[in-house]
Each structure stands twice: as structure tokens, then as C-alpha cells.
Scaffold this motif. Sequence first.
Motif, PDB file in Angstrom:
ATOM      1  N   ARG A  93       0.835  -1.193   0.000  1.00  6.85           N
ATOM      2  CA  ARG A  93       0.000   0.000   0.000  1.00  6.85           C
ATOM      3  C   ARG A  93       0.874   1.250   0.000  1.00  6.85           C
ATOM      4  O   ARG A  93       1.958   1.262   0.582  1.00  6.85           O
ATOM      5  N   GLU A 125       4.462  -6.118  -9.582  1.00  9.03           N
ATOM      6  CA  GLU A 125       3.251  -5.295  -9.715  1.00  9.03           C
ATOM      7  C   GLU A 125       3.325  -4.085  -8.781  1.00  9.03           C
ATOM      8  O   GLU A 125       2.340  -3.657  -8.196  1.00  9.03           O
ATOM      9  N   GLU A 140       0.971  -0.714  -9.026  1.00 12.38           N
ATOM     10  CA  GLU A 140      -0.458  -0.729  -8.707  1.00 12.38           C
ATOM     11  C   GLU A 140      -0.667  -0.474  -7.217  1.00 12.38           C
ATOM     12  O   GLU A 140       0.091  -0.956  -6.373  1.00 12.38           O
ATOM     13  N   GLN A 141      -1.711   0.286  -6.871  1.00 14.80           N
ATOM     14  CA  GLN A 141      -2.038   0.608  -5.493  1.00 14.80           C
ATOM     15  C   GLN A 141      -3.164  -0.290  -5.002  1.00 14.80           C
ATOM     16  O   GLN A 141      -4.059  -0.668  -5.756  1.00 14.80           O
ATOM     17  N   ALA A 142      -3.107  -0.632  -3.711  1.00 21.67           N
ATOM     18  CA  ALA A 142      -4.126  -1.488  -3.120  1.00 21.67           C
ATOM     19  C   ALA A 142      -5.431  -0.718  -2.938  1.00 21.67           C
ATOM     20  O   ALA A 142      -5.432   0.481  -2.667  1.00 21.67           O
ATOM     21  N   ARG A 188      -4.197  -5.412  -4.350  1.00 21.25           N
ATOM     22  CA  ARG A 188      -3.937  -4.920  -5.701  1.00 21.25           C
ATOM     23  C   ARG A 188      -4.593  -5.891  -6.680  1.00 21.25           C
ATOM     24  O   ARG A 188      -4.115  -7.019  -6.868  1.00 21.25           O
ATOM     25  N   HIS A 193       1.651  -8.967  -0.564  1.00 19.84           N
ATOM     26  CA  HIS A 193       0.435  -8.562   0.159  1.00 19.84           C
ATOM     27  C   HIS A 193       0.480  -8.982   1.633  1.00 19.84           C
ATOM     28  O   HIS A 193      -0.495  -8.777   2.359  1.00 19.84           O
TER      29      HIS A 193
END
Length: 447
Positions: A213, A306, A309-311, A347, A425
Motif C-alpha cells: 500500500r 506489480e 499498482e495501489q491497493a 492490488r 500482500h
Amino acid sequence: MRIGRIRARVPGMGWLKRLKPKSLLGRSLLMILIPLVALQAVTFQIFYGTHLNIISRRLSASIAGEIAFTTRLMDRYPGKEANDWILERARDRLDLDISLEPGAKLTEQHRVNIFGPMDDDLEAALNETGQRPFTMDWTSDPHSVLINIQVADGVLHVVAPRKRLYTTTIYLFVPWVVGTALLLFGIAAMFMRNQVRGIRRLARAADAFGRGRDTPPIRPEGATEVRQAAEAFNRMQDRIRRFLAQRTEMLAGVSHDLRTPLTRLRLALAMLPKDEAWRGDVTEMTEDVEEMERMIGGYLAFARGEGAEQAKEVDLAAMLTDVATAARRGGANIEVNVPATLTVSLRADAVRRAITNLVDNARRHAGRVMLSAVTRGRSVLVNVDDDGPGIAAERREDVFRPFQTGLSGGTGLGLTIARDIVRAHGGDIFLEDSPLGGLRARVRLPV
């Protein structure tokens, strides 16, 4: 010979370990509270065990001496007229409600006592000074002590005020000690809470950053060591972000450089004469070029990850259903067993890629695949089961290594990429035996 550290265990002390606070704030306050309580206990013991006992013995000796003086005067000057004069002077001068019951006898030496040093001290003083039969009653009157003493002419009834048998400083001492202790403990708790706040903020930022994040730099606060840790975390976070950005830019250039000659090869093959003698060779070379493009894409996806990309909050159940639908379009026999809704912060594109890799790996080795999800505690478990030949237990960890594949033409990066995404994650992937008879890939994602 291996020498290990031996920890002594005290039998029956497990309950003490369970009662011990788990948080840093709780343990810090306990470190303050235990010495404070011990100090108060020592203070009470010194005051109650020495000073208060001395004062109590002296006050009891005073009343016992006054009563003994009165009884000796009555023995020295017998007769009703003399006794009345002595008792009247005793009531005036000694602050004692004293009277004589002529001709009475004490039937038994019954003493009704209370908890504390006063009754024992008064009893000892009466035994020492008077050497006469007597009784005491501490319960009939809350403000006085009823003392009955056998004298020659009858029974002497003495009503002694309790205030003459104890000091009132104890009522000032106890609230003062307890009040100051609570005040000091409250101040210490307030300061410790401010110190722990910085550590909690650092822990939350580290956990969020570990899950991929986007977290802003945390504000250093608290003690010097906590500020240094926060500043070190901010510097580490900034270095990792710069590294990921530089690596992504570099890999984008590598991707362009590698795919440009492949595109030229594809165009050259497409422009070759349509000669039946060369058709087979052209088809094989075209397939080789496509395979090279797929391999390059897999390598770049593994190296790039990845990270961009934002959560965000995603319906994981809908995502799993979409993955299964896409697999069915490719000819897979796949079943889905997921809740109606399952909202998780993650994400989306990265997790979709990881689940797709697991499903593709299962469908290549099995005829039947089952995709399921369940919530357990603070985690979500996603299971990909198949009825294929499975993988031996001793080889299950090896398949997560890069370029480990048993398929011709495969890159060996599907499971590696999937684990890399899930671990980014804060979760993990495990390979187990499947109820379908093949392999189960279990994905654990934190909620």
C-alpha cells in the motif's frame, strides 16, 4: 556436540505468563506499577508495624494506667462515700465514663475484640497494670470500648472513648499515599502512551508498506530512539520506491529493445514468398518467435512485479468468478465455490494474475479444477484444487523457484510470480494434498 540454551521452567507458573500484558504499553506500565506498589507496601508496613503500634501501645498504657490508678485509690480508701468521691474525680479529670456496680461479680472473662493492634495492646496493658479480672467489649458501641473490672466492692464499669486509643494520622496518611500513587501512575501512563504512539504508527506504516500500500512518510515523534527508527523507515521506504521505479524504467527499455528485433523477424517471416517448400519451416520459425515473446513477457513480469499498482477494496469473490469464467472459455473444467461477497484490500490486477497462474498450472496437469474461498480469522484462504497427479511433498518447495518447470516450452515462472505477488500482500502460498486427489494450492491473504 551442539550446545543449546536451556531455559528453566518453574512448575505452576504458566498462569503468571498468561496474565502478563502483551503490549509494550502494558508491560511498561507494569514495570512502573510493581515498584510503586512495593514501595507503598513497605511504607505501610513501616508505618503500621512500627509507628502505629508504638502509638497504640502508649495510648492503651495511658488508659490502663488511669484505670489502675482509680482502682488502687478505691482499694486504699474503701467505703461508699470515698468511692463516690474517687469516681467523680476520675470522670472529671480522666475523661472516662466510669461507674461502680456494688456487690457484683464477673461471671466470666469474655472479651469481644476487633481486628487490629488496639484490642491486643489494651488487653496487654490491663493485664500488666491492673492484675485484676476484666472483660472488654469492642462491638456494642461504635465510639467507645466497654471495660468491666472486678474490684473489692463490686464491678467497675468503664466506658473509654475509642479516639483515645488510636491516632487519627492514619486517616490522613492512607489517602495521601494512595492519592499520590494514583497521580504519579496516571502521569506515567500518559507519558508512556505518548512514547508508544510513535512505535504503533511505525508498525502500522511498516505493515501497510509490506502489503504494497502507498503510505506517506511517517512523522517522527517520541523518544530519540523512536524518532531514529521512524526516520530510518522513511529513508528505507524512499530507497525501495526509487529502486522499483528505476528497475521498471530499465525493464521497459529492455522490453522495447528485445521486442523490436522480434517484430522485425515476424515481419520478415510474413513477407517471405508463399512457397510450399518453405511453409513448414516458416510456421515453425513463427511459433518460435511467438514462444520467445511469451518467454520475454514472463521474464519481465517476474522481474518487474506489480509495484506500480495501489491497493484498494476489491470484491475477491467476483474476481475469482471472473478468473473461472475466463478459464472455461479456454476449455477448462472448473468449479467455483465462493461467498456472495468477499471484500478485501489488495492490488486487483496483481492478485488476478497470481490466481490465474495457479488455475492455469492446475488445468495443464488435471482434468478437473475447483476454485474456492473462505474467511478464517483475520485471513482469507483461496484454494485451487485439481485431480491431477500432484507433486511429491519433498518437491513442493522446489517448484516455486524460478525457471523450475517440467513442461517443454514453459518459462517456469508461473508459481514463482504467484508467490511473489501474494507475499507482497503479506500472505503466502502453500502446496498441499487436494481432496480431489491431486494438488491443492492454498493462498492466504490478510484481511
